[in-house]
Scaffold this motif. Structure first.
Motif, PDB file in Angstrom:
ATOM      1  N   THR A  56     125.036 134.068  65.742  1.00  0.00           N
ATOM      2  CA  THR A  56     126.458 133.765  65.579  1.00  0.00           C
ATOM      3  C   THR A  56     126.803 132.495  66.354  1.00  0.00           C
ATOM      4  O   THR A  56     127.537 131.647  65.858  1.00  0.00           O
ATOM      5  CB  THR A  56     127.332 134.930  66.052  1.00  0.00           C
ATOM      6  OG1 THR A  56     127.092 135.196  67.441  1.00  0.00           O
ATOM      7  CG2 THR A  56     127.042 136.184  65.237  1.00  0.00           C
ATOM      8  N   GLY A 115     134.704 131.830  65.994  1.00  0.00           N
ATOM      9  CA  GLY A 115     134.103 132.091  64.674  1.00  0.00           C
ATOM     10  C   GLY A 115     134.899 131.421  63.572  1.00  0.00           C
ATOM     11  O   GLY A 115     136.113 131.235  63.677  1.00  0.00           O
ATOM     12  N   THR A 166     133.854 136.485  60.756  1.00  0.00           N
ATOM     13  CA  THR A 166     134.530 137.671  61.285  1.00  0.00           C
ATOM     14  C   THR A 166     135.053 138.564  60.164  1.00  0.00           C
ATOM     15  O   THR A 166     135.548 139.668  60.423  1.00  0.00           O
ATOM     16  CB  THR A 166     135.688 137.282  62.229  1.00  0.00           C
ATOM     17  OG1 THR A 166     136.649 136.491  61.530  1.00  0.00           O
ATOM     18  CG2 THR A 166     135.164 136.495  63.424  1.00  0.00           C
ATOM     19  N   MET A 201     128.727 138.968  67.985  1.00  0.00           N
ATOM     20  CA  MET A 201     129.626 137.847  68.254  1.00  0.00           C
ATOM     21  C   MET A 201     129.748 137.568  69.757  1.00  0.00           C
ATOM     22  O   MET A 201     129.748 136.412  70.184  1.00  0.00           O
ATOM     23  CB  MET A 201     131.012 138.124  67.664  1.00  0.00           C
ATOM     24  CG  MET A 201     131.074 138.088  66.147  1.00  0.00           C
ATOM     25  SD  MET A 201     130.688 136.467  65.414  1.00  0.00           S
ATOM     26  CE  MET A 201     132.090 135.493  65.972  1.00  0.00           C
TER      27      MET A 201
END
Length: 260
Positions: free
Chosen positions: A133, A142, A147, A163
């Motif tokens: 990520t 993000g 997400t 994440m």
């Protein structure tokens, strides 16, 4: 390959979008983002389109956003909007398009690269594939739909782990987690992808489009989610932690983030 940041082609019902900055591991700059959006738009206008294949030239799929561009920007929040908006438009078009999308991932797919791979309907990975990520490493929240896609694929708790801790995920672990559909030898990735694309292109287009719509029905709110991601990323890009992350990255040191 040309010097264009994204190569686009179409034949036999299959459209191909290839990220083409191999010297930068296909990191996405503004030109790449715009070319990606325009490429999806052009392919979506093809009446005979059945499949879109996403791939990267060279040894990586995409190593995220181009941090060098961010580092040069005076207004990093404004630059985040400039960079993210067109690639989000392209992803929304990809989501709305009737064609089945396939990501063929070799080497690094980090940050936006992992996001784009997850945005595809199907994903094939070479044995060398490495997913991450990466956003928390650069003090970003993000973008590019990660997400949205990640919790649907692995569940919210695992998505938070991936994440927040940003581990490096090899191809076999990505398969176990359901992030990719199949792992093949690197030298077989192009052939396996072509064979899958040809099989899908020869299938019943109407039925497959409806299957895709039913399976991915929650994407009715996908465009709004992309807007929320862009706003959140721009807010993070305006904070001191983002500046610190960029300097740490280019000076090859550990970042010292603030408590706020």
């Amino acid at each position: 390959m040309s010097d264009a940041p994204v190569e686009v082609s179409f034949a036999d019902g299959v459209g191909r979008i290839t990220f083409n900055r191999p010297e930068a591991m296909n990191a996405a700059d503004v030109a790449t983002a715009v070319a990606f959006r325009d490429g999806v738009r052009a392919l979506a206008a093809e009446p005979a389109l059945r499949v879109i294949v996403l791939s990267g030239a060279g040894r990586a799929f995409m190593a995220g956003g181009d941090l060098a561009s961010f580092r040069k920007a005076q207004d990093r929040s404004g630059f985040a909007h400039e960079l993210i908006a067109p690639i989000h438009e392209g992803l929304a078009l990809l989501s709305e398009c009737r064609a089945v999308s396939i990501a063929a991932v070799q080497g690094v797919a980090a940050g936006a690269g992992m996001s784009v791979a997850l945005a595809a309907d199907l994903c094939l990975a070479g044995q060398s594939a490495s997913l991450s990520t990466a956003y928390v490493r650069v003090a970003g929240p993000g973008d590019c739909g990660i997400t949205w896609a990640l919790p649907q694929l692995v569940g919210p708790r695992k998505a938070l782990e991936l994440m927040l801790l940003s581990p490096t995920i090899d191809a076999d672990e990505a398969l176990r987690l359901g992030l990719v559909n199949r792992v093949v030898a690197d030298e077989a990735l192009a052939t396996e992808t072509d064979q899958l694309a040809a099989r899908l292109a020869a299938g019943p287009a109407g039925a497959m489009a409806r299957i895709r719509d039913l399976i991915r029905r929650p994407r009715a709110h996908y465009a709004a989610h992309l807007d929320a991601e862009r706003t959140a990323f721009a807010a993070s890009a305006a904070e001191p932690d983002f500046d610190e992350a960029l300097e740490a990255f280019f000076n090859k040191r550990k970042p010292n983030f603030t408590a706020g």
